[in-house]
Design a protein around this motif. Sequence first.
Motif, short mmCIF file in Angstrom:
data_model
loop_
_atom_site.label_atom_id
_atom_site.label_comp_id
_atom_site.label_asym_id
_atom_site.label_seq_id
_atom_site.Cartn_x
_atom_site.Cartn_y
_atom_site.Cartn_z
N ALA B 82 0.83 -1.21 0.00
CA ALA B 82 0.00 0.00 0.00
C ALA B 82 0.86 1.26 0.00
O ALA B 82 0.52 2.26 -0.65
CB ALA B 82 -0.94 -0.01 1.21
N ALA B 87 -1.74 3.77 -1.91
CA ALA B 87 -3.03 3.60 -1.23
C ALA B 87 -2.92 4.03 0.22
O ALA B 87 -3.88 4.51 0.82
CB ALA B 87 -3.48 2.14 -1.31
N ARG B 88 -1.73 3.83 0.77
CA ARG B 88 -1.43 4.40 2.08
C ARG B 88 -0.40 5.50 1.84
O ARG B 88 0.80 5.21 1.68
CB ARG B 88 -0.91 3.32 3.02
CG ARG B 88 -0.66 3.83 4.42
CD ARG B 88 -0.31 2.71 5.39
NE ARG B 88 0.03 3.29 6.69
CZ ARG B 88 0.39 2.61 7.76
NH1 ARG B 88 0.46 1.28 7.70
NH2 ARG B 88 0.69 3.21 8.89
N ASN B 190 -6.22 2.15 2.67
CA ASN B 190 -6.05 0.75 2.30
C ASN B 190 -6.73 -0.21 3.27
O ASN B 190 -6.40 -1.38 3.32
CB ASN B 190 -4.56 0.41 2.21
CG ASN B 190 -3.89 0.44 3.57
OD1 ASN B 190 -4.19 1.29 4.39
ND2 ASN B 190 -3.00 -0.50 3.82
#
Lengths: 326, 228
Positions: B82, B87-88, B190
């Motif tokens: 992630a 996503a992170r 995420n």
Amino acid sequence: MSDIASDPKTWFAGVLFLAAAGFAGYSMGCYPVEPVKVVTAPQPATGALPQTPKGSKFIPPGDDKIPDTEFGKSVRLGQAIFYDTQNNAKEFIGNSLQCSNCHLDKGRQPDSAPLWAAYLVYPAYRAKNGHVNTFQERLQGCFEYSMNGKAPPLGDKTLVALESYAYFLAKGAPTGTVLPGQGYPKLPRPDKFDFANGKEVYSQKCALCHGADGAGQQSPDGQTVFPPLWGSKSYNWGAGMSSINNAAGFIKANMPLSQGNTLTDKQAWDVAAYIDSHERPQDPRFKGSLAETQKEHHGGANDLYGTTVGGVTLGKDSVPSGPLPQ
Amino acid sequence: MLLARMYRRHQLKWSLMVICVAFGVSNPAFALDPASIARSGNGDAATACSSCHGDHGEGLPDNGFPRLAGLDSRYLRTQLEAFASGARANEIMHPIAKALSSDERQSLASYYSGLIAPKAQQQAVDDDKQIADGKSIALDGIWNKGIPSCSQCHAKSGLGVGASFPRLAGQSSTYIGNSLAAWKDGSRGNDPLSLMAGIASKLDQSQIDAVAAYYGSLPVDRSEGKKP
């Protein structure tokens, strides 16, 4: 329920539904299965999803109101049993569940068969055993079926404590009435269940916590954090949750946790049917004949016991009910 | 034995490798040694994990760098993916995770998962009321606001469950607070089913601080978790 009551389009359907279900028969989630005549509620003309009751105006007292008395001690014990059944009532249970798995927020959450609402509708006559049941007798059923254990004797400290806790939570509520938020929401019934869709919903929304195999999950210290939904550690074939309508109502209002009322009614019904189409411990009323048990205690559109789903005849090869021999 | 035999057979090569590692030069033969990456980086943009996460994966509480020791390897792997994908969102971890190969991410996740480390020292939150408030949210939730207790998924002990619900006991209050804030502002996206985004969005800052203070107050090996 308050939303339904204020909506003329669904009001009549709601009354029909509640009448059909029977007030007392649905006051708690862990009812033994009873064949129930289901009246199909008409869908709203708009095609919009019917509003599920979102809550109750009744607010049970907080923990800070538990009195510092002998009675208060019993209330606290009841709460402790409710919250951590595994450690506080282990002699009476035969699976990995907790009361608070199905009665969220320690029995306070509306639409999750809250204890305060259940307390108000007892004593009540139950066709199941043909006599008027006290609240304690009703609690015995929870242990025998939902907890797959054995009933504590009437008057046992465990039952007195749970009754004390329920009584405490119901303070100020009118007895003999069905309050909004009582039991689980009654969803308009579909014509049929779509098991394949249920499986799909399960894998997308449920398996993360309950596991693809339905066995739940534990923390490293052995606490069952996510309850098993089927298999030998789950509720047995006599439990209220093995009725698809109860499971669907609970799921719709509360699952996934913190995301209640995000599934459609169809998703809730289908996934409930999928969950309840799996093997679990035998019905404690089973005396050796699947057909007889089915005839006497099962049947109806919400109950898959004794039917064959995906090649498996449910109840045929169930593990025996009750705690496993130590 | 095997190592010794290999060493004799490839004495020159081994010497070179040792030199390369000592000077932080990338060498494919060492790319999969997680301890080496943790200590010295992978020679690419992935710098030494230990400089922020400690020699034993205990984390650096004052800077909010999390404890990695003993976390579930699948969870750690997922976080690295992630960070790499964004996503992170994290400025520090993004280039590091991107510079790790898939195999390196996996081996590092397994490595840290297997470490045992004492709790990193952090100045304790000296506010019993705040910790008690946090404990109440962590173990009882605020159901009338749609907030289940943290323990519903992370266990009463805070030891976590499986691949997706990480251990919280042992993390610092700084890290827990930062994580909740990141979910709330959307920079951490995420979480499976967006469970944490939904829950964090319902928490106000004082509640976030309280939950963080409570989990920061837990010892690493808290296994009792029986009473609310």
